[in-house]
Design a protein around this motif. Sequence first.
Motif, PDB file in Angstrom:
ATOM      1  N   ALA A  19       3.297 -49.182 -58.392  1.00  0.00           N
ATOM      2  CA  ALA A  19       4.297 -49.671 -57.458  1.00  0.00           C
ATOM      3  C   ALA A  19       3.922 -48.847 -55.996  1.00  0.00           C
ATOM      4  CB  ALA A  19       5.779 -49.479 -57.579  1.00  0.00           C
ATOM      5  N   SER A  20       3.574 -49.725 -55.079  1.00  0.00           N
ATOM      6  CA  SER A  20       2.962 -49.392 -53.729  1.00  0.00           C
ATOM      7  C   SER A  20       3.909 -49.619 -52.463  1.00  0.00           C
ATOM      8  CB  SER A  20       1.551 -49.870 -53.533  1.00  0.00           C
ATOM      9  OG  SER A  20       1.547 -50.984 -53.433  1.00  0.00           O
ATOM     10  N   LEU A  21       3.963 -48.751 -51.682  1.00  0.00           N
ATOM     11  CA  LEU A  21       5.040 -48.972 -50.362  1.00  0.00           C
ATOM     12  C   LEU A  21       4.239 -50.000 -49.273  1.00  0.00           C
ATOM     13  CD1 LEU A  21       7.753 -48.300 -48.975  1.00  0.00           C
ATOM     14  CD2 LEU A  21       6.379 -46.301 -48.058  1.00  0.00           C
ATOM     15  N   LYS A  22       4.580 -50.943 -48.896  1.00  0.00           N
ATOM     16  CA  LYS A  22       4.021 -51.864 -48.132  1.00  0.00           C
ATOM     17  C   LYS A  22       4.679 -52.067 -46.613  1.00  0.00           C
ATOM     18  CE  LYS A  22       0.988 -53.532 -50.829  1.00  0.00           C
ATOM     19  NZ  LYS A  22      -0.664 -53.064 -50.595  1.00  0.00           N
ATOM     20  N   ASP A  23       5.901 -51.659 -46.715  1.00  0.00           N
ATOM     21  CA  ASP A  23       6.665 -51.822 -45.249  1.00  0.00           C
ATOM     22  C   ASP A  23       7.911 -51.330 -45.288  1.00  0.00           C
ATOM     23  OD1 ASP A  23       6.637 -52.680 -42.626  1.00  0.00           O
ATOM     24  OD2 ASP A  23       6.802 -54.859 -42.972  1.00  0.00           O
ATOM     25  N   GLY A  24       8.737 -51.343 -44.321  1.00  0.00           N
ATOM     26  CA  GLY A  24      10.058 -50.941 -44.374  1.00  0.00           C
ATOM     27  C   GLY A  24      10.089 -49.782 -43.139  1.00  0.00           C
ATOM     28  N   ILE A  25      11.581 -49.728 -42.749  1.00  0.00           N
ATOM     29  CA  ILE A  25      12.070 -48.421 -41.935  1.00  0.00           C
ATOM     30  C   ILE A  25      11.354 -47.184 -42.382  1.00  0.00           C
ATOM     31  CG2 ILE A  25      14.141 -47.281 -41.037  1.00  0.00           C
ATOM     32  CD1 ILE A  25      15.522 -49.748 -40.843  1.00  0.00           C
ATOM     33  N   LEU A  26      11.513 -46.843 -43.591  1.00  0.00           N
ATOM     34  CA  LEU A  26      11.082 -45.385 -44.015  1.00  0.00           C
ATOM     35  C   LEU A  26       9.778 -45.323 -44.139  1.00  0.00           C
ATOM     36  CD1 LEU A  26      13.769 -44.733 -46.885  1.00  0.00           C
ATOM     37  CD2 LEU A  26      13.924 -44.520 -44.313  1.00  0.00           C
ATOM     38  N   LYS A  27       8.983 -46.308 -44.338  1.00  0.00           N
ATOM     39  CA  LYS A  27       7.575 -46.293 -44.221  1.00  0.00           C
ATOM     40  C   LYS A  27       7.015 -46.147 -42.755  1.00  0.00           C
ATOM     41  CE  LYS A  27       3.247 -48.827 -44.650  1.00  0.00           C
ATOM     42  NZ  LYS A  27       2.706 -48.849 -43.436  1.00  0.00           N
ATOM     43  N   ASP A  28       7.632 -46.782 -41.825  1.00  0.00           N
ATOM     44  CA  ASP A  28       7.417 -46.529 -40.379  1.00  0.00           C
ATOM     45  C   ASP A  28       7.934 -44.926 -39.778  1.00  0.00           C
ATOM     46  OD1 ASP A  28       6.445 -49.018 -40.368  1.00  0.00           O
ATOM     47  OD2 ASP A  28       8.156 -49.950 -39.335  1.00  0.00           O
ATOM     48  N   LEU A  29       9.107 -44.678 -40.184  1.00  0.00           N
ATOM     49  CA  LEU A  29       9.520 -43.375 -40.110  1.00  0.00           C
ATOM     50  C   LEU A  29       8.677 -42.136 -40.624  1.00  0.00           C
ATOM     51  CD1 LEU A  29      11.632 -41.308 -38.787  1.00  0.00           C
ATOM     52  CD2 LEU A  29      13.031 -41.945 -41.093  1.00  0.00           C
ATOM     53  N   GLY A  30       8.359 -42.238 -41.645  1.00  0.00           N
ATOM     54  CA  GLY A  30       7.480 -41.539 -42.306  1.00  0.00           C
ATOM     55  C   GLY A  30       6.014 -41.320 -41.316  1.00  0.00           C
ATOM     56  N   GLU A  31       5.483 -42.495 -41.016  1.00  0.00           N
ATOM     57  CA  GLU A  31       4.196 -42.233 -40.269  1.00  0.00           C
ATOM     58  C   GLU A  31       4.547 -41.784 -39.003  1.00  0.00           C
ATOM     59  OE1 GLU A  31       3.342 -46.609 -40.300  1.00  0.00           O
ATOM     60  OE2 GLU A  31       2.374 -46.417 -42.301  1.00  0.00           O
ATOM     61  N   ALA A  32       5.563 -42.019 -38.389  1.00  0.00           N
ATOM     62  CA  ALA A  32       5.886 -41.354 -36.956  1.00  0.00           C
ATOM     63  C   ALA A  32       6.112 -39.892 -37.157  1.00  0.00           C
ATOM     64  CB  ALA A  32       7.128 -41.932 -36.522  1.00  0.00           C
ATOM     65  N   LEU A  33       6.903 -39.352 -38.399  1.00  0.00           N
ATOM     66  CA  LEU A  33       6.975 -38.045 -38.276  1.00  0.00           C
ATOM     67  C   LEU A  33       5.657 -37.313 -38.599  1.00  0.00           C
ATOM     68  CD1 LEU A  33      10.414 -37.807 -40.225  1.00  0.00           C
ATOM     69  CD2 LEU A  33       9.873 -37.212 -38.050  1.00  0.00           C
ATOM     70  N   SER A  34       4.838 -38.149 -39.414  1.00  0.00           N
ATOM     71  CA  SER A  34       3.474 -37.688 -39.900  1.00  0.00           C
ATOM     72  C   SER A  34       2.600 -37.327 -38.639  1.00  0.00           C
ATOM     73  CB  SER A  34       2.653 -38.329 -40.837  1.00  0.00           C
ATOM     74  OG  SER A  34       1.540 -38.022 -40.991  1.00  0.00           O
ATOM     75  N   LYS A  35       2.693 -38.373 -37.773  1.00  0.00           N
ATOM     76  CA  LYS A  35       2.004 -38.214 -36.390  1.00  0.00           C
ATOM     77  C   LYS A  35       2.305 -37.178 -35.763  1.00  0.00           C
ATOM     78  CE  LYS A  35       0.682 -40.861 -32.296  1.00  0.00           C
ATOM     79  NZ  LYS A  35       0.901 -42.278 -31.646  1.00  0.00           N
ATOM     80  N   GLU A  36       3.678 -36.751 -35.509  1.00  0.00           N
ATOM     81  CA  GLU A  36       4.126 -35.766 -34.594  1.00  0.00           C
ATOM     82  C   GLU A  36       3.723 -34.440 -35.296  1.00  0.00           C
ATOM     83  OE1 GLU A  36       5.279 -35.781 -31.689  1.00  0.00           O
ATOM     84  OE2 GLU A  36       5.086 -38.102 -31.656  1.00  0.00           O
ATOM     85  N   LEU A  37       3.824 -34.488 -36.766  1.00  0.00           N
ATOM     86  CA  LEU A  37       3.830 -32.830 -37.374  1.00  0.00           C
ATOM     87  C   LEU A  37       2.192 -32.576 -37.307  1.00  0.00           C
ATOM     88  CD1 LEU A  37       6.169 -33.507 -40.145  1.00  0.00           C
ATOM     89  CD2 LEU A  37       6.221 -31.615 -38.695  1.00  0.00           C
ATOM     90  N   GLY A  38       1.353 -33.733 -37.276  1.00  0.00           N
ATOM     91  CA  GLY A  38      -0.026 -33.509 -37.397  1.00  0.00           C
ATOM     92  C   GLY A  38      -0.735 -33.236 -38.557  1.00  0.00           C
ATOM     93  N   ILE A  39       0.122 -33.913 -39.694  1.00  0.00           N
ATOM     94  CA  ILE A  39      -0.401 -33.740 -41.172  1.00  0.00           C
ATOM     95  C   ILE A  39      -0.656 -35.012 -41.812  1.00  0.00           C
ATOM     96  CG2 ILE A  39       0.665 -31.397 -41.422  1.00  0.00           C
ATOM     97  CD1 ILE A  39       3.208 -32.591 -42.716  1.00  0.00           C
TER      98      ILE A  39
END
Length: 217
Positions: A19-39
């Motif tokens: 199973a793989s994640l393709k889209d959604g609020i939580l995917k976008d949220l995770g990517e946004a937090l990852s960018k801000e955290l720099g990890i």
Amino acid sequence: MNSDYAMPLVDIQRSETSASLKDGILKDLGEALSKELGIPLNTLLLPKQRIAPALLSGRISLICHSSEIWQSKIKAQVFWSHDLYTSTNFVTYLKSRSPRNKKELHGERIGTVLNFIYGGLEEEFQKNLIQREDGPNIGSNVQKLLKGRVNYVLMSNLEYNYFKKSFPALQFSDFGQDSVITKCALSKKSGISLSQLNRAIDTIKKNGTLEKILKSY
């Protein structure tokens, strides 16, 4: 991320072996937090019942779209972030079924998601005044509603806004309860500090990124 969710929270592509994640609020949220955290972002899909043990063991660092109410058994064993957004459960139905209060739901079966908590109706469920009709996710429950298998479905405001775009006949009643401020739960064994996480959340709220994510669904 909770693999029991469906859109708009997550869009999961499943095969016989994966199973793989393709889209959604939580995917976008995770990517946004990852960018801000720099990890780097590493996503693990887990059913609801396995999230708490994974947080406690440190197998996962972070789960968002959560709350102390939904994870009450471990609320003191993890760190809780600043607020994300409010999730409110609506009673949804097609146009001819508008209930004015909870009593008008007595004797009905209501579409719910297996293992999910609905604080505003728990007393009615326990007393068998209203029947839970558990499904695997909100998408399957919407199909039950459209096909007339149930007259009502419980869904969050985020889910309602998403499905209303495809099914304009959907209506909702908000009985002024079962509203939760969602947060992220951070494992105490994570390499991320709570202050780092909170700074990242504050940033995506202040710069409009979080609002943009929510509105895009």
